[in-house]
Design a protein around this motif. Structure first.
Motif, short mmCIF file in Angstrom:
data_model
loop_
_atom_site.label_atom_id
_atom_site.label_comp_id
_atom_site.label_asym_id
_atom_site.label_seq_id
_atom_site.Cartn_x
_atom_site.Cartn_y
_atom_site.Cartn_z
N VAL A 156 32.68 40.04 36.54
CA VAL A 156 32.89 40.30 35.11
C VAL A 156 33.82 39.19 34.64
O VAL A 156 34.93 39.04 35.15
N PHE A 157 33.35 38.38 33.68
CA PHE A 157 34.15 37.23 33.26
C PHE A 157 33.81 36.83 31.82
O PHE A 157 32.92 37.40 31.20
N HIS A 158 34.52 35.84 31.31
CA HIS A 158 34.39 35.41 29.92
C HIS A 158 33.22 34.44 29.78
O HIS A 158 33.40 33.26 29.44
N CYS A 159 32.03 34.94 30.05
CA CYS A 159 30.85 34.07 30.10
C CYS A 159 30.59 33.37 28.76
O CYS A 159 30.31 32.17 28.72
N LEU A 160 30.68 34.11 27.67
CA LEU A 160 30.32 33.57 26.35
C LEU A 160 31.16 32.34 26.04
O LEU A 160 30.62 31.28 25.70
N ASN A 161 32.47 32.45 26.15
CA ASN A 161 33.33 31.31 25.80
C ASN A 161 33.28 30.22 26.86
O ASN A 161 33.35 29.03 26.53
N GLN A 162 33.14 30.60 28.14
CA GLN A 162 33.03 29.55 29.16
C GLN A 162 31.79 28.69 28.91
O GLN A 162 31.86 27.46 28.94
N LYS A 163 30.66 29.32 28.66
CA LYS A 163 29.43 28.55 28.44
C LYS A 163 29.49 27.75 27.14
O LYS A 163 29.02 26.61 27.08
N ALA A 164 30.08 28.35 26.09
CA ALA A 164 30.19 27.64 24.82
C ALA A 164 31.08 26.40 24.97
O ALA A 164 30.77 25.33 24.44
N SER A 165 32.17 26.53 25.73
CA SER A 165 33.06 25.39 25.94
C SER A 165 32.38 24.30 26.77
O SER A 165 32.54 23.10 26.51
N ALA A 166 31.62 24.72 27.77
CA ALA A 166 30.88 23.75 28.59
C ALA A 166 29.85 23.01 27.75
O ALA A 166 29.70 21.78 27.86
N ALA A 185 38.13 27.00 32.81
CA ALA A 185 39.15 28.04 32.93
C ALA A 185 39.38 28.66 31.56
O ALA A 185 39.92 28.01 30.66
N HIS A 186 38.92 29.90 31.38
CA HIS A 186 39.22 30.66 30.17
C HIS A 186 40.55 31.37 30.39
O HIS A 186 40.69 32.17 31.32
N MET A 187 41.51 31.09 29.50
CA MET A 187 42.85 31.64 29.66
C MET A 187 43.23 32.42 28.41
O MET A 187 43.48 31.84 27.35
N GLY A 188 43.22 33.75 28.53
CA GLY A 188 43.62 34.61 27.44
C GLY A 188 44.36 35.80 27.99
O GLY A 188 45.13 35.67 28.95
N GLY A 189 44.13 36.99 27.40
CA GLY A 189 44.72 38.20 27.96
C GLY A 189 44.28 38.41 29.39
O GLY A 189 45.02 38.93 30.22
N GLY A 190 43.06 37.97 29.69
CA GLY A 190 42.55 37.87 31.05
C GLY A 190 42.19 36.42 31.33
O GLY A 190 42.00 35.63 30.39
N ILE A 191 42.12 36.05 32.59
CA ILE A 191 41.82 34.67 32.96
C ILE A 191 40.66 34.65 33.94
O ILE A 191 40.66 35.38 34.93
N SER A 192 39.66 33.81 33.64
CA SER A 192 38.56 33.61 34.59
C SER A 192 38.30 32.11 34.72
O SER A 192 38.35 31.37 33.73
N VAL A 193 38.05 31.67 35.94
CA VAL A 193 37.81 30.26 36.23
C VAL A 193 36.45 30.16 36.90
O VAL A 193 36.23 30.74 37.96
N ASN A 205 36.01 34.02 39.37
CA ASN A 205 36.83 35.18 39.74
C ASN A 205 36.63 36.31 38.74
O ASN A 205 36.38 36.08 37.55
N ASP A 206 36.71 37.54 39.22
CA ASP A 206 36.62 38.73 38.37
C ASP A 206 38.05 39.23 38.13
O ASP A 206 38.62 39.96 38.92
N GLY A 207 38.62 38.79 37.02
CA GLY A 207 40.01 39.11 36.72
C GLY A 207 40.27 40.59 36.51
O GLY A 207 41.33 41.10 36.87
N ILE A 208 39.31 41.28 35.92
CA ILE A 208 39.53 42.70 35.63
C ILE A 208 39.49 43.53 36.91
O ILE A 208 40.01 44.65 36.95
N ALA A 209 38.92 42.98 37.99
CA ALA A 209 38.91 43.66 39.28
C ALA A 209 40.12 43.29 40.13
O ALA A 209 40.25 43.76 41.26
N GLY A 210 41.00 42.44 39.59
CA GLY A 210 42.20 42.05 40.34
C GLY A 210 41.97 40.84 41.21
O GLY A 210 42.46 40.76 42.33
#
Length: 360
Positions: A156-166, A185-193, A205-210
């Protein structure tokens, strides 16, 4: 001359709903409906909030003299439904049912985006879509294996913004997204790389899963043995421990705030604890970027820092100092999720991309 399509994008959050009207790639209106905690509490569950929130969205658009009948397509954020490939999905009956009824979808307000888009599409006889929801999973099986059978790495990750930025990087550099390797690397309230290879996020990484770096609100990776001690200490409920994963970890746990700006200002004012925690977040992001560089076998063309925390020059400079030996660092602050949603649907309407069918 090609048609300029008119699209309404809907992005619900826990206490607000952002809407944007686009004519082609140009935003012609952006608005937001905000909700008090008391207002939402009266409704009960997130799904039960839908009628009230939909009514307020329509009222806002009516007050702005936006004719919904003029919209060519409606698109909303997806939700935590079943894993799927990246792309734009028609909101069919199966997807609508999962958005409303899957327990995982009901835990996050993003599910309402698809519900609202489908309702408006049905009302005005226009197509409705979601695009690149957080449950996109394009990883190979090897990326899912852990040291404990029966426990797979989730996605579970920030797919929309990661793909848009790419895609933004590729457009600016004359590249094709499906022909380059990037670390985002999407860096907000949660972080996914994520490791992006030829248009596919092959690991993240799945940030919401720890998993991965801690963030303003999330715990990130922890020593499992110590966590087990917490679980059996009798001091915490299961709900409290889950809360650390998603809302009560990171800056909140260390410093009592989820505001990165407050932590940065405290650091700049000489607060040594704030400095340590702030830099530790950057340190952990940089480490995870290193993991994704290994996944891409050192062939990343660029490292992209994006999301709300990318507005912080001290944070981006700290990370860049650690990782720029791997690849050039590019910073795209913020997250244009409404634009990403609209752009995805415009690619479908113009025939550049085919919409997918959700099978569940």
């Amino acid at each position: 001359m090609s048609k300029v399509y008119r699209v309404l994008a809907i992005n619900p959050g826990s206490t607000s709903t952002k809407v944007g009207v686009y004519e082609g790639e140009t935003m012609v209106y952006e608005g937001v409906v905000r909700h008090s905690a008391e207002e939402l509490k009266k409704c009960g569950s997130i799904i039960a909030q839908a009628p009230m929130r939909m009514e307020l969205i329509k009222r806002l658009l009516s007050e702005e003299n936006i004719d919904l009948a003029s919209i060519d397509a409606f698109v909303g954020r997806g939700g935590i439904v079943r894993p799927m490939r990246s792309g734009v999905y028609t909101i069919n009956d199966k997807l609508l049912d999962d958005l409303k009824n899957l327990p995982s979808a009901q835990r996050h307000a993003s599910a309402l985006g698809g519900i609202f888009a489908r309702e408006l599409g049905d009302e005005y006889g226009k197509p409705s879509f979601i695009a690149d929801p957080v449950v996109v999973d394009e990883r190979a099986d090897i990326a899912k294996v852990t040291g404990l059978p029966g426990v797979e790495r989730t996605c579970v990750f920030h797919c929309l913004n990661q793909k848009a930025s790419a895609r933004q990087y590729c457009a600016e550099h004359g590249k094709k997204y499906d022909e380059v390797s990037l670390i985002v690397a999407h860096m907000g309230g949660g972080i996914s790389v994520g490791a992006h290879e030829n248009g596919v996020v092959i690991d993240v990484n799945d940030g919401i899963a720890g998993e991965g770096p801690f963030s303003p609100e999330r715990i990130g990776s922890l020593p499992v043995k110590l966590v087990l001690d917490m679980c059996f200490s009798g001091e915490y409920t299961k709900e409290q421990l889950y809360g650390f994963c998603s809302k009560a970890g990171g800056f909140v746990a260390h410093l009592g705030t989820n505001s990165a700006l407050d932590v940065e200002n405290a650091m700049l004012a000489g607060d040594e604890k704030a400095k340590m925690v702030f830099e530790a977040l950057g340190y952990n992001v940089a480490k995870t970027i290193g993991e994704m560089a290994a996944v891409l076998k050192g062939k990343a063309e660029a490292i992209i820092l994006t999301g709300g925390l990318a507005y912080s020059k001290p944070l981006c400079n700290y990370i860049a100092e650690m990782v720029s030996f791997m690849a050039p660092v590019v910073v795209y602050p913020g997250e244009s999720e409404l634009g990403a949603l609209a752009g995805s649907v415009i690619r479908v309407l113009s025939g550049e991309e085919n919409a997918k069918e959700y099978l569940g």
